[in-house]
Motif scaffolding. Structure first.
Motif, PDB file in Angstrom:
ATOM      1  N   ALA A   3      -7.350  48.793 -51.638  1.00  0.00           N
ATOM      2  CA  ALA A   3      -6.819  48.883 -50.252  1.00  0.00           C
ATOM      3  C   ALA A   3      -6.981  47.866 -49.476  1.00  0.00           C
ATOM      4  O   ALA A   3      -6.077  47.220 -48.647  1.00  0.00           O
ATOM      5  N   VAL A   4      -8.235  47.016 -49.555  1.00  0.00           N
ATOM      6  CA  VAL A   4      -8.740  46.013 -48.814  1.00  0.00           C
ATOM      7  C   VAL A   4      -8.144  44.847 -49.162  1.00  0.00           C
ATOM      8  O   VAL A   4      -7.473  44.010 -48.420  1.00  0.00           O
ATOM      9  N   ALA A   5      -7.656  44.695 -50.393  1.00  0.00           N
ATOM     10  CA  ALA A   5      -7.108  43.426 -51.185  1.00  0.00           C
ATOM     11  C   ALA A   5      -5.750  43.448 -50.850  1.00  0.00           C
ATOM     12  O   ALA A   5      -5.191  42.485 -50.661  1.00  0.00           O
ATOM     13  N   ASP A   6      -5.245  44.709 -50.918  1.00  0.00           N
ATOM     14  CA  ASP A   6      -3.916  44.745 -50.756  1.00  0.00           C
ATOM     15  C   ASP A   6      -3.524  44.302 -49.156  1.00  0.00           C
ATOM     16  O   ASP A   6      -2.677  43.733 -48.800  1.00  0.00           O
ATOM     17  N   LEU A   7      -4.537  44.801 -48.203  1.00  0.00           N
ATOM     18  CA  LEU A   7      -4.284  44.407 -46.627  1.00  0.00           C
ATOM     19  C   LEU A   7      -4.573  42.891 -46.652  1.00  0.00           C
ATOM     20  O   LEU A   7      -3.676  42.407 -45.783  1.00  0.00           O
ATOM     21  N   LYS A 157      -1.067  46.114 -28.248  1.00  0.00           N
ATOM     22  CA  LYS A 157      -1.145  47.601 -28.332  1.00  0.00           C
ATOM     23  C   LYS A 157       0.383  47.897 -27.921  1.00  0.00           C
ATOM     24  O   LYS A 157       0.649  49.109 -28.607  1.00  0.00           O
ATOM     25  N   THR A 158       1.655  47.118 -27.573  1.00  0.00           N
ATOM     26  CA  THR A 158       2.752  47.555 -27.548  1.00  0.00           C
ATOM     27  C   THR A 158       3.185  47.592 -29.002  1.00  0.00           C
ATOM     28  O   THR A 158       3.819  48.573 -29.477  1.00  0.00           O
ATOM     29  N   LEU A 159       2.906  46.549 -29.719  1.00  0.00           N
ATOM     30  CA  LEU A 159       3.295  46.686 -31.081  1.00  0.00           C
ATOM     31  C   LEU A 159       2.787  48.031 -31.726  1.00  0.00           C
ATOM     32  O   LEU A 159       3.548  48.357 -32.576  1.00  0.00           O
ATOM     33  N   SER A 160       1.798  48.308 -31.875  1.00  0.00           N
ATOM     34  CA  SER A 160       0.953  49.216 -32.344  1.00  0.00           C
ATOM     35  C   SER A 160       1.707  50.538 -32.053  1.00  0.00           C
ATOM     36  O   SER A 160       1.714  51.611 -32.986  1.00  0.00           O
ATOM     37  N   ARG A 161       2.167  50.882 -30.905  1.00  0.00           N
ATOM     38  CA  ARG A 161       2.884  52.129 -30.537  1.00  0.00           C
ATOM     39  C   ARG A 161       4.089  52.336 -31.500  1.00  0.00           C
ATOM     40  O   ARG A 161       4.598  53.375 -31.621  1.00  0.00           O
ATOM     41  N   HIS A 162       4.558  50.965 -32.106  1.00  0.00           N
ATOM     42  CA  HIS A 162       5.872  51.186 -32.890  1.00  0.00           C
ATOM     43  C   HIS A 162       5.642  51.112 -34.332  1.00  0.00           C
ATOM     44  O   HIS A 162       6.608  51.363 -35.118  1.00  0.00           O
ATOM     45  N   LEU A 163       4.276  50.724 -34.649  1.00  0.00           N
ATOM     46  CA  LEU A 163       4.212  50.544 -36.221  1.00  0.00           C
ATOM     47  C   LEU A 163       3.342  51.622 -36.685  1.00  0.00           C
ATOM     48  O   LEU A 163       2.535  52.324 -36.018  1.00  0.00           O
ATOM     49  N   PRO A 164       3.268  51.649 -37.989  1.00  0.00           N
ATOM     50  CA  PRO A 164       2.275  52.912 -38.421  1.00  0.00           C
ATOM     51  C   PRO A 164       0.780  52.455 -38.113  1.00  0.00           C
ATOM     52  O   PRO A 164       0.695  51.042 -38.181  1.00  0.00           O
ATOM     53  N   PRO A 165      -0.080  53.397 -38.229  1.00  0.00           N
ATOM     54  CA  PRO A 165      -1.348  52.927 -37.901  1.00  0.00           C
ATOM     55  C   PRO A 165      -1.910  52.195 -39.047  1.00  0.00           C
ATOM     56  O   PRO A 165      -1.651  52.413 -40.349  1.00  0.00           O
ATOM     57  N   PRO A 166      -2.999  51.238 -38.767  1.00  0.00           N
ATOM     58  CA  PRO A 166      -3.690  50.589 -39.889  1.00  0.00           C
ATOM     59  C   PRO A 166      -4.363  51.649 -40.603  1.00  0.00           C
ATOM     60  O   PRO A 166      -4.611  52.848 -40.221  1.00  0.00           O
ATOM     61  N   PRO A 167      -5.003  50.982 -41.914  1.00  0.00           N
ATOM     62  CA  PRO A 167      -5.738  51.834 -42.763  1.00  0.00           C
ATOM     63  C   PRO A 167      -7.098  52.123 -41.938  1.00  0.00           C
ATOM     64  O   PRO A 167      -7.531  51.441 -40.936  1.00  0.00           O
ATOM     65  N   PRO A 168      -7.895  53.187 -42.184  1.00  0.00           N
ATOM     66  CA  PRO A 168      -9.097  53.487 -41.448  1.00  0.00           C
ATOM     67  C   PRO A 168     -10.374  52.760 -41.660  1.00  0.00           C
ATOM     68  O   PRO A 168     -11.009  52.652 -40.441  1.00  0.00           O
ATOM     69  N   PHE A 169     -10.138  51.636 -42.418  1.00  0.00           N
ATOM     70  CA  PHE A 169     -11.188  50.908 -42.605  1.00  0.00           C
ATOM     71  C   PHE A 169     -11.193  49.409 -41.641  1.00  0.00           C
ATOM     72  O   PHE A 169     -11.682  48.637 -41.387  1.00  0.00           O
ATOM     73  N   ALA A 170      -9.938  49.344 -41.258  1.00  0.00           N
ATOM     74  CA  ALA A 170      -9.352  48.295 -40.259  1.00  0.00           C
ATOM     75  C   ALA A 170      -9.754  48.544 -38.948  1.00  0.00           C
ATOM     76  O   ALA A 170      -9.030  49.468 -38.240  1.00  0.00           O
TER      77      ALA A 170
END
Length: 270
Positions: A3-7, A157-170
């Motif tokens: 998952a980290v490598a993919d990100l 913060k504005t972009l994050s409201r419209h996008l899927p959340p990042p993985p829990p390690f990020a």
């Protein structure tokens, strides 16, 4: 971790998108100078610029006579960095690498720097340990990062409201602009910290011009536009970004002037 490598593959593609060199030129005047004035870069010192991009910090450090390595996860940016180095007649060793796994021996550098770069690596504590590891005893760490409450922090913060959340390690990049967060990251690393704040101007003819520039040049917005446009959601997000710029406008003469706040972190390896 897959998952980290993919990100990180996604991150590399993000920063290779658009025209980051054009964005870097907008923030080249104030923040790099603000940092370098505080960390005493001079001839003979060995300097690492982490997430160097197109070399805003690395080139200045080399011009001051230091032996400089510029490292970045996205080597596509080095073409512009090399052109700038040739034009300025300075020498920098450009190295493709990861801020979470620096390809250098312990205690290799007198100064370890990053301006709006290392904060985008996903695992903040891993980055902090790496920065400390490659800094020599008595050496200095110098970082400049966007703050959560500043203009760029609000953009993310504005972009994050419209996008899927990042993985829990990020962790969110602007957390590197929060003093308490940074203190926690360096706890136990043998680095003594101090902090300062600064602001850098973003000037455009209008809020619309600003968003039009960023959505075609700034990798994170380029990728957000691509993703949200596919689902028909970009127009709403874009309208919020225009509104953000208009609310933060400090230009009394009809143009756009936003002052983007950043946190300077200064560390000494004991």
């Amino acid at each position: 971790m897959t998952a980290v490598a993919d990100l990180k593959r996604v991150h590399r593609a993000t920063w290779a998108a658009g025209d980051y060199a054009a964005v870097a030129r907008l923030i080249d005047a104030v923040p790099p100078r603000d940092l370098l004035d505080r960390v005493d870069v001079r001839p003979g010192l060995r300097v690492l610029d982490v997430a160097t991009g197109t070399g805003n910090v690395a080139l200045r450090a080399a011009a001051a006579g230091a032996q400089v390595v510029g490292l970045d996860l996205t080597p596509e940016l080095f073409d512009e960095a090399r052109r700038r180095a040739e034009h300025q007649q300075v020498v920098v060793d450009w190295v493709a690498g990861d801020a979470e796994q620096l390809p250098f021996e312990d205690a290799s550098f007198d100064r370890v720097l990053s301006v709006f770069g290392a904060q985008f690596a996903p695992r903040h504590a891993v980055v902090a340990r790496e920065l400390a590891r490659v800094t020599r005893p008595g050496g200095r760490i110098g970082l400049v990062n966007w703050t959560p409450t500043g203009q760029v922090g609000e953009l993310f913060k504005t972009l994050s409201r419209h996008l899927p959340p990042p993985p829990p390690f990020a962790s969110a990049p602007p957390l590197w602009g929060d003093v308490d967060h940074v203190r926690a990251l360096f706890a136990g690393t043998g680095v003594e910290l101090s902090f300062a704040r600064g602001r850098t101007p973003w000037r455009f003819p209008s809020a619309e011009h600003y968003v039009a520039f960023m959505e075609t040049a700034y990798g994170p917005m380029v990728k957000a536009r691509e993703r949200l446009s596919a689902g028909g959601a970009w127009a709403a997000c874009r309208a919020e970004l225009v509104d953000l710029a208009e609310r933060r406008n400090e230009d009394p003469f009809g143009g756009l002037l936003m002052q983007a706040e950043y946190l300077i972190t200064l560390g000494t390896r004991t």
